[in-house]
Design a protein around this motif. Structure first.
Motif, PDB file in Angstrom:
ATOM      1  N   PHE A  50       0.798  -1.290  -0.024  1.00 29.94           N
ATOM      2  CA  PHE A  50       0.051  -0.066  -0.181  1.00 29.94           C
ATOM      3  C   PHE A  50       0.849   1.274   0.015  1.00 29.94           C
ATOM      4  CE2 PHE A  50      -3.371  -3.080   1.247  1.00 29.94           C
ATOM      5  CZ  PHE A  50      -4.151  -2.851   0.293  1.00 29.94           C
ATOM      6  N   ALA A  51       2.016   1.243   0.502  1.00 24.57           N
ATOM      7  CA  ALA A  51       3.024   2.318   0.267  1.00 24.57           C
ATOM      8  C   ALA A  51       3.283   2.480  -0.990  1.00 24.57           C
ATOM      9  CB  ALA A  51       4.285   1.961   1.032  1.00 24.57           C
ATOM     10  N   CYS A  52       3.573   1.368  -1.714  1.00 18.33           N
ATOM     11  CA  CYS A  52       3.855   1.557  -3.259  1.00 18.33           C
ATOM     12  C   CYS A  52       2.614   2.090  -4.074  1.00 18.33           C
ATOM     13  CB  CYS A  52       4.379   0.183  -3.861  1.00 18.33           C
ATOM     14  SG  CYS A  52       5.776  -0.278  -3.374  1.00 18.33           S
ATOM     15  N   LEU A  53       1.557   1.500  -3.575  1.00 21.95           N
ATOM     16  CA  LEU A  53       0.138   1.881  -4.494  1.00 21.95           C
ATOM     17  C   LEU A  53      -0.225   3.448  -4.055  1.00 21.95           C
ATOM     18  CD1 LEU A  53      -2.331  -0.931  -3.942  1.00 21.95           C
ATOM     19  CD2 LEU A  53      -1.315  -0.193  -5.874  1.00 21.95           C
ATOM     20  N   SER A  54       0.269   4.032  -2.838  1.00 27.17           N
ATOM     21  CA  SER A  54       0.253   5.196  -2.501  1.00 27.17           C
ATOM     22  C   SER A  54       1.251   6.199  -3.120  1.00 27.17           C
ATOM     23  CB  SER A  54       0.410   5.443  -1.094  1.00 27.17           C
ATOM     24  OG  SER A  54       0.186   6.870  -0.567  1.00 27.17           O
ATOM     25  N   TRP A  55       2.213   5.914  -3.486  1.00 29.47           N
ATOM     26  CA  TRP A  55       3.353   6.454  -4.141  1.00 29.47           C
ATOM     27  C   TRP A  55       2.832   6.693  -5.688  1.00 29.47           C
ATOM     28  CZ3 TRP A  55       6.908   4.539  -7.727  1.00 29.47           C
ATOM     29  CH2 TRP A  55       7.719   5.578  -8.315  1.00 29.47           C
ATOM     30  N   MET A  56       2.398   5.476  -6.195  1.00 29.78           N
ATOM     31  CA  MET A  56       2.106   5.646  -7.598  1.00 29.78           C
ATOM     32  C   MET A  56       0.950   6.472  -7.739  1.00 29.78           C
ATOM     33  SD  MET A  56       2.556   1.698  -8.378  1.00 29.78           S
ATOM     34  CE  MET A  56       1.481   1.460  -9.886  1.00 29.78           C
ATOM     35  N   ALA A  57      -0.063   6.520  -6.649  1.00 28.82           N
ATOM     36  CA  ALA A  57      -1.337   7.335  -6.939  1.00 28.82           C
ATOM     37  C   ALA A  57      -0.865   8.900  -6.732  1.00 28.82           C
ATOM     38  CB  ALA A  57      -2.007   7.001  -5.850  1.00 28.82           C
ATOM     39  N   ASP A  58       0.214   9.093  -5.836  1.00 34.74           N
ATOM     40  CA  ASP A  58       0.550  10.476  -5.810  1.00 34.74           C
ATOM     41  C   ASP A  58       1.505  10.886  -6.915  1.00 34.74           C
ATOM     42  OD1 ASP A  58      -0.652  10.626  -3.211  1.00 34.74           O
ATOM     43  OD2 ASP A  58       1.220  10.288  -2.328  1.00 34.74           O
ATOM     44  N   SER A  59       2.099   9.802  -7.527  1.00 33.73           N
ATOM     45  CA  SER A  59       2.829  10.569  -8.866  1.00 33.73           C
ATOM     46  C   SER A  59       2.101  10.612 -10.065  1.00 33.73           C
ATOM     47  CB  SER A  59       3.874   9.113  -8.744  1.00 33.73           C
ATOM     48  OG  SER A  59       4.721   8.932  -7.901  1.00 33.73           O
ATOM     49  N   GLY A  60       0.705  10.426  -9.825  1.00 35.27           N
ATOM     50  CA  GLY A  60      -0.157  10.703 -11.091  1.00 35.27           C
ATOM     51  C   GLY A  60      -0.498   9.335 -11.781  1.00 35.27           C
ATOM     52  N   VAL A  61      -0.331   8.315 -11.394  1.00 33.34           N
ATOM     53  CA  VAL A  61      -0.466   7.155 -12.076  1.00 33.34           C
ATOM     54  C   VAL A  61      -2.179   6.945 -11.978  1.00 33.34           C
ATOM     55  CG1 VAL A  61      -0.341   4.576 -12.433  1.00 33.34           C
ATOM     56  CG2 VAL A  61       1.779   5.881 -11.719  1.00 33.34           C
ATOM     57  N   VAL A  62      -2.771   6.679 -13.197  1.00 29.86           N
ATOM     58  CA  VAL A  62      -4.182   6.384 -12.655  1.00 29.86           C
ATOM     59  C   VAL A  62      -4.466   4.782 -12.779  1.00 29.86           C
ATOM     60  CG1 VAL A  62      -6.406   6.999 -13.980  1.00 29.86           C
ATOM     61  CG2 VAL A  62      -4.593   8.687 -14.346  1.00 29.86           C
ATOM     62  N   MET A  63      -5.315   4.483 -11.757  1.00 30.33           N
ATOM     63  CA  MET A  63      -5.577   3.294 -11.666  1.00 30.33           C
ATOM     64  C   MET A  63      -7.091   3.155 -11.111  1.00 30.33           C
ATOM     65  SD  MET A  63      -3.410   2.112  -8.150  1.00 30.33           S
ATOM     66  CE  MET A  63      -1.948   3.098  -8.314  1.00 30.33           C
ATOM     67  N   SER A  64      -7.556   1.817 -11.400  1.00 34.61           N
ATOM     68  CA  SER A  64      -8.844   1.709 -11.139  1.00 34.61           C
ATOM     69  C   SER A  64      -8.738   1.575  -9.509  1.00 34.61           C
ATOM     70  CB  SER A  64      -9.326   0.248 -11.773  1.00 34.61           C
ATOM     71  OG  SER A  64     -10.399  -0.256 -11.116  1.00 34.61           O
ATOM     72  N   THR A  65      -9.992   1.781  -8.971  1.00 31.29           N
ATOM     73  CA  THR A  65     -10.347   1.759  -7.431  1.00 31.29           C
ATOM     74  C   THR A  65     -10.418   0.233  -7.266  1.00 31.29           C
ATOM     75  OG1 THR A  65     -12.688   1.768  -7.953  1.00 31.29           O
ATOM     76  CG2 THR A  65     -11.704   4.062  -7.576  1.00 31.29           C
ATOM     77  N   SER A  66     -10.438  -0.507  -8.028  1.00 32.66           N
ATOM     78  CA  SER A  66     -10.507  -1.878  -7.645  1.00 32.66           C
ATOM     79  C   SER A  66      -9.014  -2.569  -7.367  1.00 32.66           C
ATOM     80  CB  SER A  66     -11.130  -2.843  -8.670  1.00 32.66           C
ATOM     81  OG  SER A  66     -10.524  -2.869  -9.919  1.00 32.66           O
ATOM     82  N   VAL A  67      -7.787  -1.700  -7.873  1.00 35.77           N
ATOM     83  CA  VAL A  67      -6.630  -2.250  -7.550  1.00 35.77           C
ATOM     84  C   VAL A  67      -6.369  -2.709  -6.206  1.00 35.77           C
ATOM     85  CG1 VAL A  67      -4.283  -1.577  -7.868  1.00 35.77           C
ATOM     86  CG2 VAL A  67      -5.832  -1.287  -9.847  1.00 35.77           C
ATOM     87  N   PRO A  68      -6.563  -1.687  -5.161  1.00 38.22           N
ATOM     88  CA  PRO A  68      -6.030  -1.912  -3.896  1.00 38.22           C
ATOM     89  C   PRO A  68      -6.780  -3.224  -3.486  1.00 38.22           C
ATOM     90  CG  PRO A  68      -6.515   0.491  -4.121  1.00 38.22           C
ATOM     91  CD  PRO A  68      -6.900  -0.289  -5.390  1.00 38.22           C
ATOM     92  N   ILE A  69      -8.119  -3.434  -3.713  1.00 40.11           N
ATOM     93  CA  ILE A  69      -9.011  -4.639  -3.236  1.00 40.11           C
ATOM     94  C   ILE A  69      -8.302  -5.667  -3.760  1.00 40.11           C
ATOM     95  CG2 ILE A  69     -11.330  -5.320  -3.313  1.00 40.11           C
ATOM     96  CD1 ILE A  69     -12.110  -2.245  -3.660  1.00 40.11           C
ATOM     97  N   MET A  70      -8.153  -5.837  -5.110  1.00 43.75           N
ATOM     98  CA  MET A  70      -7.605  -7.170  -5.735  1.00 43.75           C
ATOM     99  C   MET A  70      -6.248  -7.349  -4.997  1.00 43.75           C
ATOM    100  SD  MET A  70      -9.771  -8.609  -7.272  1.00 43.75           S
ATOM    101  CE  MET A  70     -11.317  -7.792  -6.975  1.00 43.75           C
ATOM    102  N   GLY A  71      -5.260  -6.431  -4.868  1.00 39.67           N
ATOM    103  CA  GLY A  71      -4.110  -6.527  -4.589  1.00 39.67           C
ATOM    104  C   GLY A  71      -4.069  -6.963  -2.950  1.00 39.67           C
ATOM    105  N   GLU A  72      -5.026  -6.517  -2.193  1.00 42.73           N
ATOM    106  CA  GLU A  72      -5.090  -7.099  -0.670  1.00 42.73           C
ATOM    107  C   GLU A  72      -5.440  -8.603  -0.995  1.00 42.73           C
ATOM    108  OE1 GLU A  72      -7.221  -6.706   3.410  1.00 42.73           O
ATOM    109  OE2 GLU A  72      -8.147  -5.570   1.694  1.00 42.73           O
ATOM    110  N   SER A  73      -6.319  -8.780  -1.727  1.00 39.45           N
ATOM    111  CA  SER A  73      -6.945 -10.172  -1.883  1.00 39.45           C
ATOM    112  C   SER A  73      -5.633 -11.036  -2.540  1.00 39.45           C
ATOM    113  CB  SER A  73      -7.883 -10.266  -2.873  1.00 39.45           C
ATOM    114  OG  SER A  73      -9.081  -9.766  -2.325  1.00 39.45           O
ATOM    115  N   CYS A  74      -5.099 -10.777  -3.430  1.00 41.15           N
ATOM    116  CA  CYS A  74      -3.760 -11.447  -3.940  1.00 41.15           C
ATOM    117  C   CYS A  74      -2.656 -11.550  -2.762  1.00 41.15           C
ATOM    118  CB  CYS A  74      -3.379 -11.211  -5.135  1.00 41.15           C
ATOM    119  SG  CYS A  74      -4.564 -11.184  -6.524  1.00 41.15           S
ATOM    120  N   LEU A  75      -2.478 -10.472  -2.072  1.00 38.95           N
ATOM    121  CA  LEU A  75      -1.473 -10.710  -1.028  1.00 38.95           C
ATOM    122  C   LEU A  75      -1.675 -11.630   0.135  1.00 38.95           C
ATOM    123  CD1 LEU A  75       1.095  -9.043  -0.409  1.00 38.95           C
ATOM    124  CD2 LEU A  75      -0.213  -7.475   0.912  1.00 38.95           C
ATOM    125  N   MET A  76      -2.743 -11.685   0.455  1.00 34.51           N
ATOM    126  CA  MET A  76      -3.369 -12.314   1.613  1.00 34.51           C
ATOM    127  C   MET A  76      -3.179 -13.745   1.076  1.00 34.51           C
ATOM    128  SD  MET A  76      -4.156 -10.863   4.193  1.00 34.51           S
ATOM    129  CE  MET A  76      -4.520  -9.302   4.876  1.00 34.51           C
TER     130      MET A  76
END
Length: 128
Positions: free
Chosen positions: A67-93
């Motif tokens: 989530f630090a990487c996702l936050s950094w990417m979002a702050d850098s202007g990378v456009v991503m779907s709102t489902s990316v963190p949700i799916m990321g957490e599922s895969c990570l677990m």
């Protein structure tokens, strides 16, 4: 009859928003069930609270980095779907539990045949 007609907005944007909300609700319902169940399976197989702590620490560290990487990417202007963190957490677990189970069982097998802790860690990582 109101059940025969539905008026709504069409297009990709409402679909993505609705899908993200639905996924978030599903995870909110399933995580309180799945995570304790996964820990119970891990506890049954590994039978060591110390080794289970390794899984918990890996999960915390992996979530923090992800989530630090996702936050950094979002702050850098990378456009991503709102489902990316949700799916990321599922895969990570799922990956955390899967690989923890795999590596810890292999570690216990190496210890059981008489290897030192350092040797068991090295062999477990090398053979995985």
């Amino acid at each position: 009859d109101s059940s025969l007609a539905y008026i709504g907005v069409a297009g990709i944007a409402p679909f993505v928003v609705d899908g993200s909300r639905s996924a978030a609700k599903d995870l909110a319902r399933s995580n309180p069930i799945c995570i304790p169940l996964c820990f119970m399976v891990l506890a049954f197989v590994v039978q060591s609270w110390r080794l289970m702590l390794i899984t918990l620490l890996c999960m915390i560290c992996a979530n923090t980095v992800c989530f630090a990487c996702l936050s950094w990417m979002a702050d850098s202007g990378v456009v991503m779907s709102t489902s990316v963190p949700i799916m990321g957490e599922s895969c990570l677990m799922a990956l955390t539990f899967d690989y923890s189970l795999f590596l810890l069982v292999r570690f216990q097998e190496e210890i059981a045949i008489g290897m030192t802790h350092q040797g068991a860690v090295t062999a477990s990582v090398r053979r995985s």
